[in-house]
Enzyme design. Structure first.
Site, PDB file in Angstrom:
ATOM      1  N   GLU A  32      39.399 -22.913  -1.318  1.00 55.00           N
ATOM      2  CA  GLU A  32      40.064 -21.514  -1.384  1.00 55.00           C
ATOM      3  C   GLU A  32      41.025 -21.638  -0.202  1.00 55.00           C
ATOM      4  OE1 GLU A  32      37.479 -18.199  -0.490  1.00 55.00           O
ATOM      5  OE2 GLU A  32      38.966 -16.898  -1.410  1.00 55.00           O
ATOM      6  N   SER A  45      31.199 -12.500  -2.052  1.00 57.74           N
ATOM      7  CA  SER A  45      31.220 -11.190  -1.111  1.00 57.74           C
ATOM      8  C   SER A  45      30.158 -10.195  -1.687  1.00 57.74           C
ATOM      9  CB  SER A  45      32.502 -10.705  -1.013  1.00 57.74           C
ATOM     10  OG  SER A  45      33.373 -11.672  -0.636  1.00 57.74           O
TER      11      SER A  45
HETATM   12  C1  LIG Z   1      42.471  -8.850  -2.945  1.00 58.28           C
HETATM   13  C2  LIG Z   1      40.969  -9.412  -2.899  1.00 58.28           C
HETATM   14  C3  LIG Z   1      40.238 -10.370  -3.698  1.00 58.28           C
HETATM   15  C4  LIG Z   1      39.129 -10.738  -3.562  1.00 58.28           C
HETATM   16  N1  LIG Z   1      38.557 -11.684  -4.340  1.00 58.28           N
HETATM   17  C5  LIG Z   1      37.261 -11.887  -4.121  1.00 58.28           C
HETATM   18  C6  LIG Z   1      36.246 -12.843  -5.107  1.00 58.28           C
HETATM   19  O1  LIG Z   1      37.049 -13.014  -6.106  1.00 58.28           O
HETATM   20  N2  LIG Z   1      35.227 -13.177  -4.818  1.00 58.28           N
HETATM   21  C7  LIG Z   1      34.633 -12.881  -3.512  1.00 58.28           C
HETATM   22  O2  LIG Z   1      33.490 -13.287  -3.602  1.00 58.28           O
HETATM   23  N3  LIG Z   1      35.235 -11.888  -2.599  1.00 58.28           N
HETATM   24  C8  LIG Z   1      36.638 -11.664  -2.890  1.00 58.28           C
HETATM   25  N4  LIG Z   1      37.133 -10.954  -1.996  1.00 58.28           N
HETATM   26  C9  LIG Z   1      36.489 -10.535  -0.785  1.00 58.28           C
HETATM   27  C10 LIG Z   1      36.914 -11.115   0.505  1.00 58.28           C
HETATM   28  O3  LIG Z   1      36.385 -12.338   0.453  1.00 58.28           O
HETATM   29  C11 LIG Z   1      36.444 -10.160   1.721  1.00 58.28           C
HETATM   30  O4  LIG Z   1      36.864  -8.843   1.403  1.00 58.28           O
HETATM   31  C12 LIG Z   1      36.736 -10.701   3.053  1.00 58.28           C
HETATM   32  O5  LIG Z   1      35.980 -11.944   3.296  1.00 58.28           O
HETATM   33  C13 LIG Z   1      36.111  -9.959   4.041  1.00 58.28           C
HETATM   34  O6  LIG Z   1      35.186  -9.309   4.263  1.00 58.28           O
HETATM   35  P1  LIG Z   1      34.893  -7.879   4.015  1.00 58.28           P
HETATM   36  O7  LIG Z   1      35.571  -7.302   3.004  1.00 58.28           O
HETATM   37  O8  LIG Z   1      33.271  -7.806   3.943  1.00 58.28           O
HETATM   38  O9  LIG Z   1      35.020  -7.386   5.451  1.00 58.28           O
HETATM   39  P2  LIG Z   1      34.211  -7.508   6.983  1.00 58.28           P
HETATM   40  O10 LIG Z   1      33.890  -9.124   7.026  1.00 58.28           O
HETATM   41  O11 LIG Z   1      33.192  -6.361   6.886  1.00 58.28           O
HETATM   42  O12 LIG Z   1      35.430  -7.162   8.110  1.00 58.28           O
HETATM   43  C14 LIG Z   1      35.824  -5.803   8.385  1.00 58.28           C
HETATM   44  C15 LIG Z   1      36.833  -6.083   9.703  1.00 58.28           C
HETATM   45  O13 LIG Z   1      36.133  -6.749  10.432  1.00 58.28           O
HETATM   46  C16 LIG Z   1      36.871  -7.810  10.908  1.00 58.28           C
HETATM   47  N5  LIG Z   1      35.937  -8.886  11.457  1.00 58.28           N
HETATM   48  C17 LIG Z   1      34.743  -9.158  10.821  1.00 58.28           C
HETATM   49  N6  LIG Z   1      34.212 -10.307  11.510  1.00 58.28           N
HETATM   50  C18 LIG Z   1      34.900 -10.695  12.561  1.00 58.28           C
HETATM   51  C19 LIG Z   1      34.986 -11.475  13.592  1.00 58.28           C
HETATM   52  N7  LIG Z   1      33.993 -12.424  13.465  1.00 58.28           N
HETATM   53  N8  LIG Z   1      35.801 -11.382  14.567  1.00 58.28           N
HETATM   54  C20 LIG Z   1      36.744 -10.660  14.542  1.00 58.28           C
HETATM   55  N9  LIG Z   1      37.094  -9.852  13.329  1.00 58.28           N
HETATM   56  C21 LIG Z   1      35.935  -9.504  12.485  1.00 58.28           C
HETATM   57  C22 LIG Z   1      37.347  -8.223   9.646  1.00 58.28           C
HETATM   58  O14 LIG Z   1      38.862  -9.007  10.013  1.00 58.28           O
HETATM   59  C23 LIG Z   1      37.895  -6.666   9.147  1.00 58.28           C
HETATM   60  O15 LIG Z   1      39.087  -6.342   9.872  1.00 58.28           O
HETATM   61  C24 LIG Z   1      38.471 -10.388  -2.185  1.00 58.28           C
HETATM   62  C25 LIG Z   1      39.230  -9.522  -1.302  1.00 58.28           C
HETATM   63  C26 LIG Z   1      40.338  -8.920  -1.562  1.00 58.28           C
HETATM   64  C27 LIG Z   1      40.900  -8.124  -0.697  1.00 58.28           C
END
Ligand SMILES: Cc1cc2nc3c(=O)[nH]c(=O)nc-3n(C[C@H](O)[C@H](O)[C@H](O)COP(=O)(O)OP(=O)(O)OC[C@H]3O[C@@H](n4cnc5c(N)ncnc54)[C@H](O)[C@@H]3O)c2cc1C
Length: 414
Positions: free
Chosen positions: A250, A135
């Site tokens: 995952e 991410s």
């Molecule tokens: C506790 C925790 C541990 C994590 N550990 C890791 C890790 O070890 N390595 C790593 O690489 N990442 C990690 N992550 C990151 C995680 O994979 C991302 O947070 C997740 O994929 C969501 O991406 P984002 O935070 O960029 O949110 P975004 O993708 O920007 O989403 C923001 C909002 O928009 C909504 N949204 C986005 N796209 C769509 C769609 N197509 N349709 C409808 N709604 C949508 C989402 O549901 C969300 O509500 C971790 C996250 C958490 C919370």
């Protein structure tokens, strides 16, 4: 659905139980999981490493890993049985889920023999801890939109950019990394997958402090970090295909919902606390609410049993396992909120010493929103269920086939 162990599964369960009984203490009732693995000090990391090595020596590490890589070659259902039994004993926080559940299987599928020999044994023994650097600030659900770059320089690649939410990076020796090696290619086609040494010059790890004060994940900055080409996994430009292997693993490892709700904990609390001078359990509205949670938890458990039955029959569970994470996350959050309310004034404190149940309800309440995002947000899981379970039309994709450098990256400039 078949709820019973087969004779072979029952024998396996007895063997697991016997070993665990001889090697670990029972889990105390109020010992809750460290949901985000964030209470990691040197002592608990050392405990993790000892426990993993002990399991490895006894043949209980990497249950589903093939024997040729040091695993037990057990079936998926045996792995589930092992996890059920292991959850009943007092164990250290889980720091190997990403390595053993995601990095190892990816290396087995796409790594060279040399790469497997170099990394898999220490990963399995738990002596080297791994993290997942996927991410970025502008790439999460839409992971293929990532912007960190890899530029070839002789036998090395030079990495620049930023990753975020990297669970456990501060205690890791190695990480799996996906970066953009060709901005002229379409979004998914210009990515390459590497293993990066977390102690390499130019890697800067900054822990992120969460709402409960813990530091489960990090920002990781790369400034001219050099990775030898020998640490590339798969072909140049084929990183998305390799990343999909990691993401499939995952999803399989967290499909269960991050610890489904257990209404027994709420019952215990309702017997302990009082409302208007009487035990809360004597209040019919409290009993009804706990009964509702029990029903929801049972529904979830029985749906999970479909997955277990499929595993037991040697089948691969389908996308419907997304339901477990989606429904389980909301349930645990609702139950935690109720637990906090039930605890009255004590519910307002998030303190292991003074709060009831060692602040279990508060920790769950603050931790679950993160688990509802990690590994696929609620909305993304709903999309999967809509498209792949219900067969509804897929999302519109305007960037399909467009070179990454031509995809607008922000609002139009004046
Ligand atoms: C506790 C925790 C541990 C994590 N550990 C890791 C890790 O070890 N390595 C790593 O690489 N990442 C990690 N992550 C990151 C995680 O994979 C991302 O947070 C997740 O994929 C969501 O991406 P984002 O935070 O960029 O949110 P975004 O993708 O920007 O989403 C923001 C909002 O928009 C909504 N949204 C986005 N796209 C769509 C769609 N197509 N349709 C409808 N709604 C949508 C989402 O549901 C969300 O509500 C971790 C996250 C958490 C919370």
């Amino acid at each position: 659905m078949d709820f019973n162990d087969t004779p072979e599964e029952a024998a396996f369960r007895t063997e697991a139980r016997t070993w665990l009984k001889a090697n670990a203490e029972p889990r105390p009732e109020d010992d809750d999981a460290d949901l985000l693995g964030e209470k990691l000090d040197d002592a608990s990391v050392a405990w993790c490493k000892d426990w993993q090595k002990k399991k490895y020596d006894a043949g209980w590490a990497g249950l589903t890993w093939p024997k040729e890589y040091g695993g037990r070659g057990a079936s998926a259902i045996e792995n589930v049985i092992w996890k059920q039994e292991e959850s009943k004993v007092h164990t250290p926080p889980e720091i190997y889920g990403i390595g053993l559940g995601m990095c190892g299987p990816t290396l087995m599928a796409h790594g060279t023999e040399e790469q497997k020999k170099r990394w898999l044994p220490d990963m399995l023994m738990g002596q080297e801890v791994w993290c997942q650097l996927f991410s970025e600030p502008a790439a999460g659900s839409d992971l293929a939109g990532l912007r960190s770059t890899a530029v070839r320089d002789g036998d090395d690649w030079v990495i620049n950019g930023q990753k975020i939410w990297t669970t456990g990076a501060q205690i890791c020796e190695w990480g799996i990394l996906v970066v953009r090696s060709d901005p002229n290619a379409a979004k998914h086609a210009g990515l390459t997958y590497f293993v990066v040494n977390m102690n390499a010059p130019g890697v800067e790890i900054r822990p992120i402090t969460q709402i409960n004060g813990g530091q489960g994940f990090n920002e990781v900055f790369f400034t001219d970090v050099r990775i030898p080409d020998s640490d590339r996994i798969g072909e140049v430009g084929d990183g998305w295909r390799v990343a999909i292997t990691t993401l499939m693993n995952e999803r399989a490892s967290i499909g269960g919902g991050g610890g489904a709700g257990n209404s027994t904990d709420l019952l215990r609390l309702a017997r302990e606390v009082e409302i208007n001078g009487r035990p809360a359990i004597e209040d019919p509205s409290i009993r009804q609410q706990i009964a509702r949670f029990y029903i929801r938890a049972k529904g979830l458990q029985f749906t999970g049993n479909r997955t277990l039955t499929a595993l037991s029959r040697g089948q691969t569970p389908g996308p419907e396992s997304s339901l477990g994470k989606l429904v389980g996350g909301v349930l645990v959050q609702d139950m935690s909120e109720f637990g906090i309310e039930l605890a009255g004034m004590a519910g307002m404190m998030n303190d292991e010493t003074y709060s009831l149940d060692k602040a279990m309800w508060q920790e769950r309440f603050l931790g679950i929103p993160g688990l509802r995002i990690a590994g696929g947000t609620d909305e993304i899981l709903r999309n999967i269920i809509a498209e792949r379970v219900l067969g509804l039309p897929p999302e519109v994709r305007l960037d399909k086939g467009v070179a990454f450098k031509d995809i607008p990256s922000g609002p139009p400039t004046q």
